[in-house]
Design a protein around this motif. Structure first.
Motif, PDB file in Angstrom:
ATOM      1  N   UNK A   1       0.814  -1.225   0.000  1.00 28.75           N
ATOM      2  CA  UNK A   1       0.000   0.000   0.000  1.00 28.75           C
ATOM      3  C   UNK A   1       0.844   1.269   0.000  1.00 28.75           C
ATOM      4  N   UNK A   2       2.096   1.195   0.458  1.00 23.94           N
ATOM      5  CA  UNK A   2       2.931   2.396   0.438  1.00 23.94           C
ATOM      6  C   UNK A   2       3.377   2.752  -0.983  1.00 23.94           C
ATOM      7  N   UNK A   3       3.176   1.814  -1.935  1.00 21.21           N
ATOM      8  CA  UNK A   3       3.546   2.085  -3.331  1.00 21.21           C
ATOM      9  C   UNK A   3       2.312   2.177  -4.236  1.00 21.21           C
ATOM     10  N   UNK A   4       1.149   2.297  -3.630  1.00 20.62           N
ATOM     11  CA  UNK A   4      -0.094   2.285  -4.406  1.00 20.62           C
ATOM     12  C   UNK A   4      -0.134   3.389  -5.457  1.00 20.62           C
ATOM     13  N   UNK A   5       0.415   4.555  -5.143  1.00 22.15           N
ATOM     14  CA  UNK A   5       0.381   5.680  -6.088  1.00 22.15           C
ATOM     15  C   UNK A   5       1.048   5.330  -7.412  1.00 22.15           C
ATOM     16  N   UNK A   6       2.010   4.380  -7.374  1.00 24.20           N
ATOM     17  CA  UNK A   6       2.762   4.043  -8.586  1.00 24.20           C
ATOM     18  C   UNK A   6       1.893   3.373  -9.647  1.00 24.20           C
ATOM     19  N   UNK A   7       0.830   2.693  -9.226  1.00 25.40           N
ATOM     20  CA  UNK A   7       0.011   1.990 -10.224  1.00 25.40           C
ATOM     21  C   UNK A   7      -0.718   2.983 -11.126  1.00 25.40           C
ATOM     22  N   UNK A   8      -0.992   4.179 -10.615  1.00 20.77           N
ATOM     23  CA  UNK A   8      -1.671   5.193 -11.431  1.00 20.77           C
ATOM     24  C   UNK A   8      -0.718   5.856 -12.433  1.00 20.77           C
ATOM     25  N   UNK A   9       0.575   5.577 -12.311  1.00 22.00           N
ATOM     26  CA  UNK A   9       1.561   6.155 -13.224  1.00 22.00           C
ATOM     27  C   UNK A   9       1.866   5.227 -14.401  1.00 22.00           C
ATOM     28  N   UNK A  10       1.294   4.019 -14.377  1.00 24.19           N
ATOM     29  CA  UNK A  10       1.512   3.075 -15.473  1.00 24.19           C
ATOM     30  C   UNK A  10       0.827   3.595 -16.741  1.00 24.19           C
ATOM     31  N   UNK A  11       1.496   3.450 -17.874  1.00 22.46           N
ATOM     32  CA  UNK A  11       0.984   4.001 -19.129  1.00 22.46           C
ATOM     33  C   UNK A  11       0.338   2.962 -20.036  1.00 22.46           C
ATOM     34  N   UNK A  12       0.484   1.694 -19.704  1.00 22.45           N
ATOM     35  CA  UNK A  12      -0.057   0.655 -20.588  1.00 22.45           C
ATOM     36  C   UNK A  12      -1.361   0.058 -20.062  1.00 22.45           C
ATOM     37  N   UNK A  13      -1.888   0.572 -18.940  1.00 19.83           N
ATOM     38  CA  UNK A  13      -3.109  -0.003 -18.375  1.00 19.83           C
ATOM     39  C   UNK A  13      -4.284   0.952 -18.554  1.00 19.83           C
ATOM     40  N   UNK A  14      -5.456   0.352 -18.813  1.00 22.04           N
ATOM     41  CA  UNK A  14      -6.677   1.140 -18.988  1.00 22.04           C
ATOM     42  C   UNK A  14      -7.387   1.372 -17.660  1.00 22.04           C
ATOM     43  N   UNK A  15      -7.667   0.289 -16.946  1.00 21.65           N
ATOM     44  CA  UNK A  15      -8.389   0.383 -15.676  1.00 21.65           C
ATOM     45  C   UNK A  15      -7.713  -0.469 -14.610  1.00 21.65           C
ATOM     46  N   UNK A  16      -7.865  -0.049 -13.352  1.00 16.81           N
ATOM     47  CA  UNK A  16      -7.228  -0.720 -12.222  1.00 16.81           C
ATOM     48  C   UNK A  16      -8.278  -1.147 -11.201  1.00 16.81           C
ATOM     49  N   UNK A  17      -8.034  -2.287 -10.567  1.00 12.71           N
ATOM     50  CA  UNK A  17      -8.906  -2.707  -9.470  1.00 12.71           C
ATOM     51  C   UNK A  17      -8.090  -3.519  -8.472  1.00 12.71           C
ATOM     52  N   UNK A  18      -8.553  -3.520  -7.222  1.00 18.00           N
ATOM     53  CA  UNK A  18      -7.886  -4.325  -6.202  1.00 18.00           C
ATOM     54  C   UNK A  18      -8.682  -5.614  -6.051  1.00 18.00           C
ATOM     55  N   UNK A  19      -7.981  -6.730  -6.030  1.00 19.26           N
ATOM     56  CA  UNK A  19      -8.633  -8.038  -5.985  1.00 19.26           C
ATOM     57  C   UNK A  19      -9.077  -8.354  -4.559  1.00 19.26           C
ATOM     58  N   UNK A  20     -10.343  -8.699  -4.423  1.00 17.39           N
ATOM     59  CA  UNK A  20     -10.874  -9.153  -3.128  1.00 17.39           C
ATOM     60  C   UNK A  20     -10.627 -10.654  -2.998  1.00 17.39           C
TER      61      UNK A  20
ATOM     62  N   UNK B   1     -11.969   5.656 -11.967  1.00 19.06           N
ATOM     63  CA  UNK B   1     -13.328   6.056 -12.300  1.00 19.06           C
ATOM     64  C   UNK B   1     -13.541   6.079 -13.803  1.00 19.06           C
ATOM     65  N   UNK B   2     -12.477   6.411 -14.546  1.00 22.20           N
ATOM     66  CA  UNK B   2     -12.535   6.322 -15.994  1.00 22.20           C
ATOM     67  C   UNK B   2     -11.195   5.799 -16.477  1.00 22.20           C
ATOM     68  N   UNK B   3     -11.199   5.267 -17.682  1.00 21.36           N
ATOM     69  CA  UNK B   3      -9.994   4.626 -18.198  1.00 21.36           C
ATOM     70  C   UNK B   3      -8.809   5.593 -18.232  1.00 21.36           C
ATOM     71  N   UNK B   4      -7.630   5.053 -17.866  1.00 19.11           N
ATOM     72  CA  UNK B   4      -6.413   5.868 -17.840  1.00 19.11           C
ATOM     73  C   UNK B   4      -5.918   6.207 -19.250  1.00 19.11           C
ATOM     74  N   UNK B   5      -6.548   5.620 -20.291  1.00 16.03           N
ATOM     75  CA  UNK B   5      -6.093   5.937 -21.657  1.00 16.03           C
ATOM     76  C   UNK B   5      -6.556   7.324 -22.097  1.00 16.03           C
ATOM     77  N   UNK B   6      -7.479   7.942 -21.366  1.00 16.13           N
ATOM     78  CA  UNK B   6      -7.976   9.270 -21.734  1.00 16.13           C
ATOM     79  C   UNK B   6      -7.056  10.332 -21.133  1.00 16.13           C
ATOM     80  N   UNK B   7      -5.859  10.467 -21.678  1.00 16.93           N
ATOM     81  CA  UNK B   7      -4.927  11.355 -20.997  1.00 16.93           C
ATOM     82  C   UNK B   7      -4.322  12.443 -21.878  1.00 16.93           C
ATOM     83  N   UNK B   8      -4.247  12.242 -23.190  1.00 16.55           N
ATOM     84  CA  UNK B   8      -3.530  13.214 -24.025  1.00 16.55           C
ATOM     85  C   UNK B   8      -4.398  13.975 -25.011  1.00 16.55           C
ATOM     86  N   UNK B   9      -5.427  13.318 -25.532  1.00 16.12           N
ATOM     87  CA  UNK B   9      -6.152  13.860 -26.676  1.00 16.12           C
ATOM     88  C   UNK B   9      -7.330  14.733 -26.230  1.00 16.12           C
ATOM     89  N   UNK B  10      -7.366  15.952 -26.753  1.00 12.21           N
ATOM     90  CA  UNK B  10      -8.503  16.851 -26.493  1.00 12.21           C
ATOM     91  C   UNK B  10      -9.311  17.082 -27.763  1.00 12.21           C
TER      92      UNK B  10
END
Length: 484
Positions: free
Chosen positions: A65-84, A257-266
């Motif tokens: 959990x101390x490295x959780x912020x790093x998963x949001x910096x990945x550029x090849x993933x669309x959506x993230x979830x934690x496995x229950x 909340x929304x796919x991480x691929x929506x990051x560059x194009x306006x």
């Protein structure tokens, strides 16, 4: 494992984790076909091994959990979830009633505690970074009226998670019944503010006795009863994911909340590529410092823009013959530069934009290191007939500007027959190294990695043959003129 029982609003709304660092499994949806590329990025940036999911388009990896912020910096993933919880070989009952009853019982037996702690921590990270507080990037239908707490209503929708993960199945799976549904129920009586949630079921497989609607409804009803949460399909705080692929069942809590691929194009065009797919294509060709990289059919500039941001030691030239496409690219580059300037970062990007003729590029022979582009599929843009005329001269011009022996091309197309034929007519100028099969908007396409051979452009047998034909044709024309 400790089960987290029904919780009060105050206990569930904690904004930070106190106590020991937790280790959890993160699931990520990625562009289908680029699972190994995404796993490489996870290893490179987070330092852990990711495993490829059975369901194409998903990877899983452990994180503290101390490295959780790093998963949001990945550029090849669309959506993230934690496995229950995950079960590779879930034994479904034969009858629908027994299966759904078992799903209802499952809700109270799952180890929710750690996943909910990660969800809470994830919320604080997003607030700190200035993310939107609530909402979902997916457009959904809203319920016309609230219903009693014991009545569950379902509506079908397409979700970003399903876009990458439940697509492009093998031929045997092509008849699989796949649905995405959302379970929603509203309480009629107003109460104190509660956690709002929804359950989303992504299902792939043709041997299930139940539908996605039914699974989401019954499992969601049990989750609601266990936690005493309030179900809300559009303004939810928590999205519980029920992913079923054949006999594999994975239950998770969404972290995006929304796919991480929506990051560059306006400024979008008719065939804008997702940034995550662009990143996968760029990683495939391994850009090096000082490489000259061109996209001769840039459209909105999605590929060179992703490259200029993520692989900024190279220089990118984005070009197109359509003035509207060139304008969109210029606007998208300007948008990123303004955004970087607003954040106090250096706004300059190693990219330039040109309007040009694809088959007559204003570039010196052998001066380009990498050509990377999304070629016309002949569906939304152009036609299959036009591709037969376009692909051969286009590939020859790419071969001309590419450095012999070291130059590379990464080309995306769905018109596989035309592309294969065009490559075979290149006289040994290109050698095919690798193909990645991907799903682009529901179309089965290929990303082709080509290597420029050492053959000198203009001196291959085909070049000599074509030049002789040209000379003969000119001679015939001259003879005809003299006779006239």
């Amino acid at each position: 494992r400790i089960l987290l029982g029904p919780s009060t609003p105050s206990s569930t709304k904690n904004d930070a984790i106190t106590g020991d660092v937790l280790t959890v499994t993160i699931g990520a949806t990625v562009p289908t076909g680029f699972e190994h590329t995404a796993a490489e990025e996870v290893k490179e940036k987070i330092g852990v091994d990711a495993r490829i999911g059975k369901d194409r388009g998903r990877i899983y990896f452990p994180i503290t959990t101390d490295k959780l912020f790093q998963v949001h910096l990945l550029k090849s993933v669309d959506n993230l979830f934690v496995v229950v919880e995950e079960d590779d070989f879930y034994q479904f009952k034969e009858s629908k009633e027994d299966t759904l009853r078992e799903m209802q019982q499952l809700a109270s037996k799952l180890p929710w505690t750690n996943a909910l702690e990660v969800w809470k921590l994830n919320g604080t990270l997003k607030k700190r970074k200035g993310y939107r507080k609530r909402g979902n990037g997916t457009k959904v239908k809203s319920n016309a009226e609230a219903t009693d707490a014991t009545v569950a209503e379902t509506e079908q929708q397409e979700l970003p998670q399903a876009e990458s993960a439940a697509e492009n199945q093998t031929k045997a799976e092509s008849t699989a019944d796949r649905e995405t549904s959302t379970q929603d129920s509203e309480e009629a009586e107003p109460e104190a503010k509660l956690i709002k949630f929804r359950v989303t079921c992504n299902r792939a497989g043709d041997k299930h006795s139940f539908t996605s609607n039914e699974a989401a409804r019954d499992f969601g009803g049990a989750v609601q009863e266990f936690f005493q949460w309030k179900a809300d399909m559009t303004k939810f705080d928590i999205e519980v994911l029920l992913n079923i692929h054949k006999e594999e069942v994975v239950i998770g809590i969404a972290l995006t909340e929304e796919s991480l691929h929506r990051r560059n194009i306006s400024h979008f065009g008719p065939t804008t590529l997702r940034s995550t797919l662009c990143y996968g294509m760029l990683r495939l060709c391994k850009p090096q410092a000082s490489d000259i990289i061109i996209d001769p059919m840039c459209g909105t500039g999605a590929i060179p823009l992703e490259g200029a941001i993520e692989f900024n030691s190279s220089f990118y030239v984005a070009g197109d013959n359509n003035d509207m496409a060139v304008n969109r690219t210029v606007n998208n580059v300007s948008h990123i530069q303004r955004r970087r300037a607003d954040k106090g970062s250096a706004s300059g990007l190693p990219i330039d934009t040109v309007q040009w003729d694809l088959c007559n590029l204003p570039i010196r022979t052998g001066s380009v290191d990498i050509v990377i582009t999304d070629m016309p599929f002949g569906k939304r843009m152009g036609s299959r007939k036009k591709n037969w005329d376009l692909y051969p001269p286009c590939l020859r011009e790419m071969a001309r500007v590419c450095t012999p022996g070291t130059g590379k091309a990464v080309l995306l197309t769905q018109d596989k027959k035309c592309f294969t034929k065009a490559i075979s007519r290149m006289g040994g100028l290109w050698r095919r190294l690798h193909t990645v099969w991907v799903n682009v908007g529901g179309l089965h396409a290929g990303v082709y990695l080509l290597k420029r051979t050492e053959a000198v452009f203009g001196q291959t047998p085909e070049d000599v043959h074509e030049s002789r034909e040209t000379v003969n044709a000119e001679g015939d024309e001259k003879g005809a003129e003299e006779l006239s």
